[in-house]
Design a protein around this motif. Structure first.
Motif, short mmCIF file in Angstrom:
data_model
loop_
_atom_site.label_atom_id
_atom_site.label_comp_id
_atom_site.label_asym_id
_atom_site.label_seq_id
_atom_site.Cartn_x
_atom_site.Cartn_y
_atom_site.Cartn_z
N ALA A 190 0.81 -1.21 0.00
CA ALA A 190 0.00 0.00 0.00
C ALA A 190 0.84 1.26 0.00
N ASP A 191 2.00 1.21 0.67
CA ASP A 191 2.83 2.40 0.82
C ASP A 191 3.89 2.55 -0.27
N LEU A 192 4.13 1.47 -1.04
CA LEU A 192 5.23 1.50 -2.01
C LEU A 192 4.80 1.18 -3.44
N GLY A 193 3.60 0.68 -3.62
CA GLY A 193 3.20 0.19 -4.93
C GLY A 193 3.54 -1.28 -5.09
N ARG A 194 3.71 -1.71 -6.32
CA ARG A 194 3.97 -3.12 -6.61
C ARG A 194 5.48 -3.35 -6.66
N LEU A 195 5.97 -4.13 -5.70
CA LEU A 195 7.41 -4.28 -5.44
C LEU A 195 7.90 -5.65 -5.87
N GLY A 196 9.02 -5.67 -6.61
CA GLY A 196 9.64 -6.92 -7.02
C GLY A 196 11.15 -6.85 -6.91
N ALA A 197 11.80 -8.00 -7.08
CA ALA A 197 13.26 -8.05 -6.94
C ALA A 197 13.83 -9.19 -7.77
N LEU A 198 15.01 -8.95 -8.33
CA LEU A 198 15.80 -9.97 -9.01
C LEU A 198 17.26 -9.75 -8.67
N CYS A 199 18.10 -10.74 -8.99
CA CYS A 199 19.54 -10.65 -8.72
C CYS A 199 20.34 -10.66 -10.02
N CYS A 200 21.27 -9.75 -10.13
CA CYS A 200 22.37 -9.80 -11.09
C CYS A 200 21.89 -10.18 -12.49
N TRP A 201 22.41 -11.28 -13.05
CA TRP A 201 22.12 -11.60 -14.44
C TRP A 201 20.77 -12.26 -14.65
N GLU A 202 19.91 -12.30 -13.64
CA GLU A 202 18.50 -12.54 -13.93
C GLU A 202 17.97 -11.43 -14.82
N HIS A 203 18.67 -10.29 -14.81
CA HIS A 203 18.26 -9.14 -15.61
C HIS A 203 18.66 -9.25 -17.08
N HIS A 256 11.34 -1.87 -8.62
CA HIS A 256 12.15 -3.08 -8.77
C HIS A 256 13.50 -2.89 -8.07
N VAL A 257 13.86 -3.84 -7.22
CA VAL A 257 15.19 -3.86 -6.60
C VAL A 257 16.03 -4.89 -7.34
#
Length: 336
Positions: free
Chosen positions: A157-170, A187-188
């Motif tokens: 609610a306070d940040l929106g839709r939050l996701g995360a990946l590591c390194c070469w997942e990108h 995205h982090v």
């Protein structure tokens, strides 16, 4: 009344861990959580494998050398378990400072290690625990794999839709598309350091991988927070027992960045050997403008031509079941 768009301050860490020192790195983690919160941040991201540091030794020597030097056992012993007292200290720091934390860690689970990210809410409760879907290259000599349930975006609610990946997942197009299709807004993207194999491996360098983060922001029309670790002089001295190893790993490599949904940089970079925190204001209203131009999982897609097949169910190695204790044989031809 129009749509409410959260607006908040976010932070990313650029620093060296207390390498292979679990307690020392947890203490440093809590210090950065406190510093980010004191400066008004509501979200802070840490580098890939921040706890207890990235196992750079796998890139500069043989497995036998790493075992003989004691690196393999030390790394396992200093990896973090989610049910430990030290993990609770990190969760309590998030709660006490009312900040959401995205922590990169080497997760110890039984006899295995995983490249993980732990999303902790400002109440200290776990939002998600994810694992890198496929460790990269020699990382597979240390870490196991995640599954499709770890490719997820979480409504906050306070940040929106939050996701995360590591390194070469990108650099995995289908993984990225699976995230975009969940309408990710913040995205982090956690990275280790960019001072290994330089200058002869351009694909591993900061220019390429900062560009990868920038492209993710534009493709996903989302904010990208990209924390990045630093390799300290002490780490180099501990790892490198020969001159040929010193030619492979270098002090520095910190290139943390924050990008807006149009790819614009939102924070000035720190020098690559410097430790600190980058801050930026995240205004989710900017996403609507970016997606108006190109939404690759929405109006800019052609699902009649190209679609993603995505198994997002947890992959369990053991399925438990039991038989009923009282089994009555069925009657045949009306017999008793």
């Amino acid at each position: 009344m129009g749509v409410r768009h959260p607006k908040f301050k976010a932070a990313v860490v650029q620093a060296a861990p207390v390498w292979m020192d679990l307690e020392g790195t947890v203490a440093k983690t809590i210090k950065y959580i406190e510093d980010a919160a004191k400066n008004g941040a509501k979200l802070v991201g840490f580098p890939e494998l921040w706890v207890p540091g990235y196992p750079w030794h796998v890139w500069i020597g043989t497995p036998a050398w790493a075992i003989a030097k004691g690196f393999v056992q030390r790394y396992f012993d200093n990896s973090l378990t989610y049910d430990s007292a030290l993990a609770r200290q990190i969760a309590e720091a998030a709660r006490d400072n009312k900040i959401t934390v995205v922590l990169g860690l080497s997760e110890r689970d039984g006899g295995s290690l995983y490249i993980s990210q732990w999303l902790i809410g400002p109440d200290g409760e776990t939002i998600a625990k994810r694992r890198k879907l496929r460790p990269t290259h020699v990382e597979r000599t240390v870490f196991g794999e995640g599954d499709g349930s770890h490719i997820a975006v979480h409504e906050r609610a306070d940040l929106g839709r939050l996701g995360a990946l590591c390194c070469w997942e990108h650099v995995q197009p289908l993984t990225k598309f699976a995230m975009y299709a969940q309408n990710e807004q913040v995205h982090v993207g956690a990275w280790p350091s960019f001072s290994m194999y330089e200058p002869f491996a351009h694909a591993l360098g900061w220019e390429t991988n900062n560009a990868v983060s920038k492209v993710y922001a534009v493709e996903g029309s989302c904010f990208v927070l990209a924390p990045c670790a630093v390799i300290s002089r002490e780490m180099v001295d501990e790892m490198c027992d020969t001159e040929d190893k010193r030619s492979l790993v270098h002090e520095g490599g910190g290139h943390a960045v924050i990008y807006g949904p149009d790819g614009s940089p939102l924070a000035a970079k720190l020098p690559e050997t410097e430790e600190g925190i980058l801050y930026a204001t995240i205004d989710l209203a900017a996403i609507g403008v970016a997606k108006n131009a190109a939404d690759p999982a929405g109006h800019y897609s052609r699902p009649d031509v190209l679609r993603l097949l995505f198994n997002n169910k947890p992959s369990r190695r053991v399925e438990y079941f039991s038989l009923p204790h009282d089994v009555t044989e069925p009657k045949v031809n009306g017999s008793d």
